[in-house]
Design an enzyme around this catalytic site. Structure first.
Site, PDB file in Angstrom:
ATOM      1  N   SER A 256      -9.461   1.621   2.797  1.00 23.09           N
ATOM      2  CA  SER A 256      -8.647   2.425   1.920  1.00 23.09           C
ATOM      3  C   SER A 256      -7.575   1.640   1.179  1.00 23.09           C
ATOM      4  O   SER A 256      -6.954   2.125   0.237  1.00 23.09           O
ATOM      5  CB  SER A 256      -7.977   3.545   2.722  1.00 23.09           C
ATOM      6  OG  SER A 256      -7.125   3.023   3.735  1.00 23.09           O
TER       7      SER A 256
ATOM      8  N   LYS B  71       0.840  -1.191   0.000  1.00 23.21           N
ATOM      9  CA  LYS B  71       0.000   0.000   0.000  1.00 23.21           C
ATOM     10  C   LYS B  71       0.880   1.247   0.000  1.00 23.21           C
ATOM     11  O   LYS B  71       1.911   1.296   0.680  1.00 23.21           O
ATOM     12  CB  LYS B  71      -0.911  -0.012   1.226  1.00 23.21           C
ATOM     13  CG  LYS B  71      -1.937   1.120   1.277  1.00 23.21           C
ATOM     14  CD  LYS B  71      -2.844   0.957   2.494  1.00 23.21           C
ATOM     15  CE  LYS B  71      -3.886   2.050   2.607  1.00 23.21           C
ATOM     16  NZ  LYS B  71      -4.785   1.853   3.771  1.00 23.21           N
TER      17      LYS B  71
ATOM     18  N   SER C 118      -9.756  -0.672   7.014  1.00 19.03           N
ATOM     19  CA  SER C 118      -9.168  -0.666   5.674  1.00 19.03           C
ATOM     20  C   SER C 118      -8.484  -1.965   5.298  1.00 19.03           C
ATOM     21  O   SER C 118      -8.166  -2.177   4.120  1.00 19.03           O
ATOM     22  CB  SER C 118      -8.163   0.488   5.551  1.00 19.03           C
ATOM     23  OG  SER C 118      -8.805   1.729   5.720  1.00 19.03           O
TER      24      SER C 118
END
Length: 585
Positions: free
Chosen positions: A149, A75, A173
């Site tokens: 996210s 990420k 997330s």
């Protein structure tokens, strides 16, 4: 080269098939190109970046490293030396010279980072749409959100580009995009994985999350990363907890406290998961969800919103115009809480944690939907805040209450959209949660990742014995890509027997003209090309035939040859093989 989906697949590719690390990673990058329209990446690794990894591994024995040559996604709020970290905002971008601590552990184990994955800007949402690099697009239906996210990290695993990836989880997330992508998402205990080298969202609550196609792979990655980091002030030494036994107590919120936001398909799938947990040895307890819901509200409606501002305060103060409008509103609202608000929040949290701890002491784990529903991308654009809040109904309280959690796939809606449940327990329960999660995932009857959920070239099969979900022979269906469609019962024209002359006993279903009953069955959909091999493995005295269901539909099923019924125990009145098994415990 065959499709590589798990860490084991990669190990076999190197150890048994003799592929080179260059060939495997190049193949991985080719697979990635097929999904460019899904906005998975912010930055992909190029040849110059990958070359040092190749040179290092080419000098090593593939058996010497647990993750030799295994690609993974990171990420884009987690540092990878040599690749830009943007946190979803180009103006914030910097190129780190050191890896984040968890990335370094994985690289030392032989893994190769192949890119920085897309995300909701500054990890500010659960939707996956808040990125200037493009909205995360659900791989099962492009009209729907991917979840966030950690959108790109989950999508990369769902697509089969990588077998695992790293995300972060402050409010959910690491779980919501797992549910929407039909994969596993592990949110470990706060502080069990170092957050050094991670752009903070709420630093005191942030966790590094692991996405994988199986609980087993999530466990392997977690164990490699879970090293105490003395240079991270939030890193915690590991503690031991008593593992769950074969029989475990699981809590389910009261029915009136469950919220599916009008999604009846998700509600049905949730209760099916509860039944599967019971079939796996779980004992259901109804719990009061109130303190968990009230804790969830503190995350965005309490002083913790100030941490979102604090983590990037210099950038927020000088370049807030570079943020997306919805992100800017969230981050800048963090400048408003006062010190008094903070202490009021701490006091309230302490009260709620005491109440939630008392509830958790009565159970081993809690099960909830990972998300109560899923939304279209259009719906989220039209109402970004309220719908994002809805997605956090079952997730926002976890880190505030210091829980560990594992999101696992749990079936599909009639429209082919994935559903998942989350298992949660007090801190340091990862191993037990993953163990139960693995069994539940297997019982769901669905493979993980991107799977075809249509009804073409398949056979509907009714099973009434050990092939049912959660029972010993169910793997013979799931290993062939079969999925459970629904539960049903036969027409009232069958008698049911336990053939106890076999070890273990086998079920025998016989059609009769009178004196029959309705027998519980599960309807499974198995790929037609796999049906032959499955049928060949079914032993006598069972034979393939046509079976009539209570609604009049006719499907394939296994009937019993009459010669073995002499002396067999009739169990028609029990209606279910599970009931028979329970009566013989």
């Amino acid at each position: 080269m065959k499709t590589l989906k798990t860490i084991k697949d990669y190990a076999e590719s190197y150890l048994l098939e003799g592929h080179s690390v260059r060939d495997v990673i190049n193949h991985c990058m080719v697979v990635s190109e097929r999904f460019d329209e899904n906005n998975i990446w912010i930055a992909k690794a190029d040849d110059a970046f990958l070359e040092p990894y190749f040179l290092r591994l080419e000098k090593c024995d593939p058996a010497s490293l647990p993750l030799y040559g295994v690609p993974f996604a990171v990420k884009d709020n987690i540092d990878v030396a040599g690749l830009p970290t943007t946190a979803g905002c180009a103006e914030f971008s910097y190129i780190p010279t050191e890896h984040a601590f968890v990335v370094e552990q994985l690289i030392n184990a032989g893994a190769i980072p192949i890119g920085k994955s897309n995300m909701d800007q500054f990890a500010s949402g659960l939707v996956g749409t808040r990125s200037p690099y493009g909205e995360g697009i659900n791989l099962f239906d492009p009209e729907y959100i991917s979840g966030g996210s950690s959108s790109g990290s989950a999508l990369a695993v769902t697509a089969g580009i990588v077998p695992f990836s790293l995300g972060t989880d402050t409010a959910g997330s690491g779980r919501v995009p797992a549910a929407f992508g039909n994969i596993v998402g592990l949110k470990p205990t706060r502080g069990s994985l170092s957050i050094r080298g991670v752009v903070p969202a709420c630093k005191s609550l942030d966790c590094v999350a692991v996405f994988a196609r199986s609980c087993e792979d999530a466990q392997r990655v977690y164990e490699i990363c879970a090293v105490f980091d003395a240079d991270d002030s939030y890193s915690r030494p590991h503690s031991c907890v008593h593992p769950f036994g074969g029989t475990f107590r699981f809590g389910v919120p009261r029915r009136e406290q469950l919220e599916f936001f009008g999604n009846s398909a998700y509600e049905t799938l949730f209760w099916e998961s509860v039944e599967k947990l019971e079939s796996l040895g779980g004992v259901r307890h109804e719990i009061d969800f109130t303190p968990f819901m009230e804790t969830a509200r503190l995350l965005y409606h309490g002083p913790w919103i100030a941490e979102r501002y604090c983590g990037i305060k210099e950038f927020a103060a000088t370049q807030s115009d570079a943020m997306l409008e919805v992100t800017r509103g969230i981050v800048l609202s963090g400048a408003k809480p006062t010190a008094m608000d903070a202490f009021d929040g701490f006091y309230r949290l302490s009260e709620l944690k005491r109440r939630s701890d008392e509830i958790l002491e009565t159970i081993d784990l809690m099960v909830t939907p990972t998300a109560g529903t899923i939304y279209t991308r259009d719906a989220v654009r039209n109402d970004p805040l309220a719908l994002n809040t809805n997605l956090g109904y079952y997730t926002n309280f976890m880190n505030l209450l210091d829980l560990s959690a594992c999101a696992v796939p749990a079936g599909f809606t009639p429209e082919g959209l994935p559903f998942g449940v989350t298992l949660a327990a007090p801190a340091w329960s990862e191993h037990s949660l993953l163990s139960v999660g693995a069994k539940l995932h297997s019982a769901s009857g669905y493979p993980s990742g991107l799977v075809e959920t249509g009804h073409h070239e398949t056979v509907l099969l009714a099973v009434c014995g050990a092939h049912m979900s959660g029972l010993p022979l169910n793997h013979e269906l799931t290993s062939r890509g079969a999925v459970m469609v629904h539960k049903s019962s036969t027409a009232p024209s069958y008698r049911f027997y336990a053939l106890e002359s076999f070890a273990p006993p086998r079920p025998g279903l016989v059609h009769v003209n009178e004196g029959g009953g309705e027998i519980d069955v599960e309807i499974w959909e198995i790929p037609a090309q796999q049906f032959g091999s499955f049928f060949n493995g079914v032993p006598a005295p069972l034979a393939l035939g046509s079976l009539t269901l209570g609604d009049g539909k006719v499907v394939k099923g296994f009937l019993c040859e009459s010669y073995v019924l002499v002396g067999a125990k009739e169990i028609t009145a029990m209606k279910s093989w599970r009931t028979y098994l329970q009566s013989n415990r």
